[in-house]
Design a protein around this motif. Structure first.
Motif, PDB file in Angstrom:
ATOM      1  N   GLU A  98      37.684  42.995  45.651  1.00  0.00           N
ATOM      2  CA  GLU A  98      36.991  43.203  46.917  1.00  0.00           C
ATOM      3  C   GLU A  98      37.358  44.557  47.497  1.00  0.00           C
ATOM      4  O   GLU A  98      38.525  44.971  47.424  1.00  0.00           O
ATOM      5  N   PRO A  99      36.378  45.268  48.086  1.00  0.00           N
ATOM      6  CA  PRO A  99      36.692  46.546  48.731  1.00  0.00           C
ATOM      7  C   PRO A  99      37.675  46.319  49.876  1.00  0.00           C
ATOM      8  O   PRO A  99      37.585  45.320  50.595  1.00  0.00           O
ATOM      9  N   ASP A 100      38.607  47.257  50.040  1.00  0.00           N
ATOM     10  CA  ASP A 100      39.587  47.122  51.130  1.00  0.00           C
ATOM     11  C   ASP A 100      39.165  47.867  52.391  1.00  0.00           C
ATOM     12  O   ASP A 100      39.884  47.865  53.380  1.00  0.00           O
ATOM     13  N   GLY A 101      37.994  48.510  52.369  1.00  0.00           N
ATOM     14  CA  GLY A 101      37.503  49.241  53.530  1.00  0.00           C
ATOM     15  C   GLY A 101      37.971  50.689  53.570  1.00  0.00           C
ATOM     16  O   GLY A 101      37.542  51.456  54.423  1.00  0.00           O
ATOM     17  N   SER A 102      38.845  51.075  52.649  1.00  0.00           N
ATOM     18  CA  SER A 102      39.369  52.448  52.610  1.00  0.00           C
ATOM     19  C   SER A 102      39.177  53.086  51.237  1.00  0.00           C
ATOM     20  O   SER A 102      39.890  54.020  50.881  1.00  0.00           O
ATOM     21  N   GLY A 103      38.265  52.559  50.452  1.00  0.00           N
ATOM     22  CA  GLY A 103      38.016  53.100  49.124  1.00  0.00           C
ATOM     23  C   GLY A 103      38.829  52.438  48.033  1.00  0.00           C
ATOM     24  O   GLY A 103      38.694  52.783  46.860  1.00  0.00           O
ATOM     25  N   GLY A 104      39.683  51.512  48.402  1.00  0.00           N
ATOM     26  CA  GLY A 104      40.519  50.817  47.435  1.00  0.00           C
ATOM     27  C   GLY A 104      40.023  49.406  47.175  1.00  0.00           C
ATOM     28  O   GLY A 104      38.935  49.015  47.587  1.00  0.00           O
ATOM     29  N   THR A 105      40.873  48.645  46.496  1.00  0.00           N
ATOM     30  CA  THR A 105      40.515  47.291  46.071  1.00  0.00           C
ATOM     31  C   THR A 105      41.608  46.303  46.427  1.00  0.00           C
ATOM     32  O   THR A 105      42.793  46.602  46.274  1.00  0.00           O
ATOM     33  N   VAL A 106      41.191  45.140  46.887  1.00  0.00           N
ATOM     34  CA  VAL A 106      42.087  43.999  46.979  1.00  0.00           C
ATOM     35  C   VAL A 106      41.731  43.137  45.765  1.00  0.00           C
ATOM     36  O   VAL A 106      40.628  42.606  45.666  1.00  0.00           O
ATOM     37  N   MET A 107      42.673  43.074  44.834  1.00  0.00           N
ATOM     38  CA  MET A 107      42.469  42.285  43.630  1.00  0.00           C
ATOM     39  C   MET A 107      43.182  40.947  43.818  1.00  0.00           C
ATOM     40  O   MET A 107      44.363  40.914  44.165  1.00  0.00           O
ATOM     41  N   ARG A 108      42.443  39.874  43.587  1.00  0.00           N
ATOM     42  CA  ARG A 108      43.008  38.536  43.764  1.00  0.00           C
ATOM     43  C   ARG A 108      42.838  37.759  42.471  1.00  0.00           C
ATOM     44  O   ARG A 108      41.741  37.613  41.960  1.00  0.00           O
ATOM     45  N   ASP A 109      43.957  37.289  41.937  1.00  0.00           N
ATOM     46  CA  ASP A 109      43.964  36.449  40.745  1.00  0.00           C
ATOM     47  C   ASP A 109      44.207  35.012  41.190  1.00  0.00           C
ATOM     48  O   ASP A 109      45.172  34.756  41.923  1.00  0.00           O
ATOM     49  N   VAL A 110      43.344  34.105  40.753  1.00  0.00           N
ATOM     50  CA  VAL A 110      43.518  32.687  41.039  1.00  0.00           C
ATOM     51  C   VAL A 110      43.635  31.989  39.688  1.00  0.00           C
ATOM     52  O   VAL A 110      42.701  32.038  38.879  1.00  0.00           O
ATOM     53  N   ILE A 111      44.784  31.377  39.461  1.00  0.00           N
ATOM     54  CA  ILE A 111      45.060  30.757  38.172  1.00  0.00           C
ATOM     55  C   ILE A 111      45.293  29.269  38.359  1.00  0.00           C
ATOM     56  O   ILE A 111      46.078  28.853  39.213  1.00  0.00           O
ATOM     57  N   ASP A 112      44.582  28.479  37.558  1.00  0.00           N
ATOM     58  CA  ASP A 112      44.795  27.036  37.460  1.00  0.00           C
ATOM     59  C   ASP A 112      45.235  26.772  36.033  1.00  0.00           C
ATOM     60  O   ASP A 112      44.540  27.182  35.093  1.00  0.00           O
TER      61      ASP A 112
END
Length: 150
Positions: A98-112
């Motif tokens: 997801e965009p972080d609003g400043s040109g970067g990324t919020v990467m989220r890993d969801v593991i089951d």
């Protein structure tokens, strides 16, 4: 079954992080401490929907093999890899960018995941895997972050 999330902030745009996350070479390099290598399927380049790869690595002094496949591929926001065969009863890993609003990324890993062997597997999850697996994902993400920001 165990479920956990790891969130990583990366100073690179989501399309770059998404693409690098699917690079076989980046993954292999990020897991070098366990000697992880490709022994089947896609062996280089970027994976895409329907691709499978068989990894071999050493964890806890034992050699493990896992074949995983890309089952969802929605660039640049989301993909899923799932175990086709391997050590887990279930392995489902969703990746979100997801965009972080400043040109970067919020990467989220969801593991089951679910360990095999019923009650013994649940004990292994509680005693070992619930700490080990998030650490392994953080190691991978730190390598990916360095590659994306470099």
């Amino acid at each position: 079954m165990t479920r956990f999330e790891v969130v990583t902030a990366i100073s690179a745009p989501p399309p770059r992080v998404f693409d690098l996350s699917l690079e076989v070479g980046i993954h292999t390099a990020s897991m070098s401490a366990s000697g992880e290598r490709v022994i089947g399927g896609v062996s280089s380049g970027q994976m895409k929907l329907g691709d499978t790869v068989t990894w071999q690595a050493t964890h806890f002094g034992l050699r493990w093999r896992m074949t995983s496949g890309i089952t969802v591929h929605n660039p640049p926001g989301h993909f899923v890899d799932e175990q086709v065969s391997g050590p887990f009863k279930r392995w489902y890993h969703a990746h979100y960018f997801e965009p972080d609003g400043s040109g970067g990324t919020v990467m989220r890993d969801v593991i089951d995941f679910t360990a095999p062997l019923g009650p013994l597997g649940r004990i292994a999850e509680r005693l070992v895997l619930n700490r080990y697996m998030p650490t392994l994902i953080r190691t991978r993400n730190n390598h990916l972050k360095a590659a994306a920001e470099g």
